[in-house]
Design an enzyme around this catalytic site. Structure first.
Site, PDB file in Angstrom:
ATOM      1  N   SER A   1      31.110 -37.627  11.863  1.00 40.09           N
ATOM      2  CA  SER A   1      31.566 -36.212  12.690  1.00 40.09           C
ATOM      3  C   SER A   1      30.447 -35.285  12.485  1.00 40.09           C
ATOM      4  O   SER A   1      30.696 -34.247  13.424  1.00 40.09           O
ATOM      5  CB  SER A   1      32.753 -35.613  11.738  1.00 40.09           C
ATOM      6  OG  SER A   1      33.880 -36.700  11.819  1.00 40.09           O
TER       7      SER A   1
ATOM      8  N   LYS B   1      32.427 -24.837  11.173  1.00 41.07           N
ATOM      9  CA  LYS B   1      33.631 -25.472  11.616  1.00 41.07           C
ATOM     10  C   LYS B   1      34.837 -25.094  10.891  1.00 41.07           C
ATOM     11  O   LYS B   1      34.698 -24.762   9.584  1.00 41.07           O
ATOM     12  CB  LYS B   1      33.345 -27.082  11.195  1.00 41.07           C
ATOM     13  CG  LYS B   1      34.357 -28.023  11.420  1.00 41.07           C
ATOM     14  CD  LYS B   1      33.856 -29.177  11.312  1.00 41.07           C
ATOM     15  CE  LYS B   1      34.828 -30.378  11.673  1.00 41.07           C
ATOM     16  NZ  LYS B   1      34.209 -31.905  11.167  1.00 41.07           N
TER      17      LYS B   1
ATOM     18  N   SER C   1      34.267 -35.135  14.877  1.00 44.61           N
ATOM     19  CA  SER C   1      35.167 -34.228  14.786  1.00 44.61           C
ATOM     20  C   SER C   1      34.457 -32.679  14.712  1.00 44.61           C
ATOM     21  O   SER C   1      35.195 -31.638  15.182  1.00 44.61           O
ATOM     22  CB  SER C   1      35.827 -34.261  13.666  1.00 44.61           C
ATOM     23  OG  SER C   1      35.077 -34.072  12.509  1.00 44.61           O
TER      24      SER C   1
END
Length: 540
Positions: A212, A114, A188
């Site tokens: 997330s 990420k 997320s």
């Protein structure tokens, strides 16, 4: 989406579709056939040890899938940036394996991370045009651990901007769900969830502050772990709220999750929370992959999080029956009403003030060209009100939330101090006490009570920590939560089960999840990212 990505990707499109040549080897070979999108990390490692597969070939096979499906075909848009040195690094690790053997079970294995985890050789943007091109001073601790283990960083992944809000950002644009392009991959860590489901790497890293890792694992039908707070260092992670922030692996199997988790643990002097993991962590979680783990286990079911969707409930009940068939005792449990009613308020009382303070701490480590606090981010965001020629887009939904964050009290505010000092320990002790009183190995519930939402859903219907989701209980308590796919709806959307444990109970959760996974076998390659000819590999 930046047009620069298309130029970077075009370089990989010129490379040959490798791995087909593997099938043209010795006609007398009895090597097993592996499918790239199904092979586990141990299977890939065994093939590399046997010399029937190289890390270079493996990296190229994954790059071919990225080329076919991320910016072409279904255009999932999971990648913020591909690592231009991935193939070169794979060659180096292949030679190292030949000369001195593998460093770890992750040697030569491609992973994706990420884009809110620092990488010293690639920009870390948190998905914001305001941090475009920002090169941090060094790798995040967990990134360094992966590199030291011999893993190859294939690329940085799209995410919700500053790890909050919908599955889009101003720099990378909107992420699609490979099971249904009109539905969200959730945020997320939506880029990680979609990328792993689509078979772009063996393992992905996400971060979890309020669900997330778990939301994207559920929406994309993969395995994910919200780790115990303090098990994995957050040094070098763009902060959202350090009282809740965790880093966790996302994979296509419990086996791969256990392998990856073991190389990332460790006490980090730069992150005091990891002191809690002393004598509570392992470097090898694969030892807990026991197919008989459900036999004699006692599982609590939190039915308060059901009854929103008949298909989800059916699949949960089927999973519970599979647990019973495997020898587990399944009992209903109830969380106290005050906890269910207060959890969203507790969450926001910590989340907003901490982001306001801690994002400034991160920003001051960057070059002078970038904003230095939340006020500076808001001021720069207000200069963008339409799509730019380079593909940068407005993200008013996330930027509006910054208004609430900047208005939050400081970390010396009475409400913040009261919740942090008294409420969070109360939540942890309550859940721990419930599990001890009922002699539970885990509490389970659907990760999401309904399948992934449509991307074009009505806006303004929810906000982080609104209390509608059970997942923030793990953040408030600091406890681990393992996500396991348990099946699909009639329209092909994945459904997952959450397994909540007490602090540092990852070994127990891994065992339970592995045993259930072997019975359900509920992971499927998404319909929009089918196998490619080059996905067929030779095993050992």
């Amino acid at each position: 989406m930046s047009h620069g990505f298309e130029l970077r990707l075009s370089n990989y499109l010129k490379l040959p579709a490798l791995l087909l040549c593997l099938l043209a080897g010795s006609s007398t070979s009895t090597a097993a056939v592996l499918q790239l999108t199904q092979a586990s990390i141990p299977q890939l490692s065994a093939a590399m040890d046997a010399g029937t597969l190289s890390s270079e070939q493996l990296v190229q096979a994954y790059l071919d899938r990225v080329a076919a499906y991320d910016q072409q075909g279904p255009t999932l848009n999971t990648m913020m940036l591909l690592n231009p040195n991935a193939l070169t690094r794979a060659q180096e690790l292949d030679e190292e394996r030949r000369v001195s053997g593998p460093r770890s079970p992750m040697h030569g294995i491609p992973v994706v991370i990420k884009d809110n985890l620092d990488t010293a050789d690639m920009p870390t943007t948190a998905g914001s045009f305001m941090l475009a091109g920002s090169i941090p001073p060094d790798d995040a601790y967990v990134v360094k651990k992966l590199r030291d283990a011999g893993a190859i960083i294939l690329g940085k992944l799209n995410l919700s901007e500053f790890a909050s809000g919908g599955a889009m950002n101003s720099l990378g644009g909107v992420i699609a769900n490979p099971h249904h392009l009109g539905r969200t991959p959730s945020g997320s860590s939506g880029g990680t969830g979609a990328a792993i489901a689509a078979g772009f790497a063996s393992m992905g890293l996400g971060t979890d502050t309020g669900g997330s890792v778990r939301g994207p694992s559920s929406a994309n039908g993969i395995v994910g772990l919200k780790t115990t707070h303090g098990l994995i260092s957050r040094d070098g992670v763009v902060p959202l709220a350090l009282s809740f922030d965790t880093v966790g692996p996302m994979t296509r199997s419990v086996t791969d999750l256990a392998i990856a988790l073991g190389v990332m643990t460790g006490v980090d002097p730069a992150d005091d929370s990891t002191q809690k993991s002393i004598e509570n962590s392992y470097t090898d979680y694969s030892q807990f992959l026991d197919g008989d783990s459900l036999k004699g286990a006692r599982i609590g079911v939190a039915r308060v999080f059901m009854n929103d969707n008949n298909e989800v409930d059916w699949l949960v009940e089927s999973a519970l029956q599979a647990m019973r068939d495997a020898g587990a005792e399944v009992v209903d449990v109830e969380f106290p009403d005050w906890l269910l009613e207060s959890r969203g308020k507790f969450y926001r009382a910590i989340r907003y003030p901490e982001f306001k303070a801690q994002i400034a701490d991160y920003l001051v480590t960057l070059n002078d060209e970038y904003p230095k606090d939340l006020d500076g981010l808001i001021a720069e965001a207000m200069t963008l009100n339409a799509t730019r020629e380079d593909g940068v887009i407005p993200n008013p939904s996330r930027w509006s939330l910054m208004r609430k964050e900047v208005e939050a009290t400081g970390l010396d505010g009475y409400e913040y101090q009261a919740v942090k000092t008294y409420a969070l320990p109360l939540v942890a002790q309550t859940i721990d006490g419930l599990m001890q009183d009922q002699k539970l190995d885990a509490i389970v519930y659907p990760t999401a009570s309904s399948p992934a939402e449509l991307i074009e859903r009505p806006t303004g219907t929810s906000e982080p920590g609104s209390g509608g989701s059970p997942v923030i209980l793990a953040n408030l308590s600091g406890f681990p939560d393992l996500i396991l796919p348990i099946g699909f709806t009639g329209r092909g959307m994945p459904v997952t089960l959450s397994m909540l444990g007490t602090a540092f109970s990852e070994p127990t959760l891994i065992g339970l999840a592995f045993a259930l996974e072997q019975r359900l076998q509920a992971i499927r390659l998404p319909v929009h990212t089918p196998q490619l000819p080059g996905d067929t590999l030779r095993g050992d």
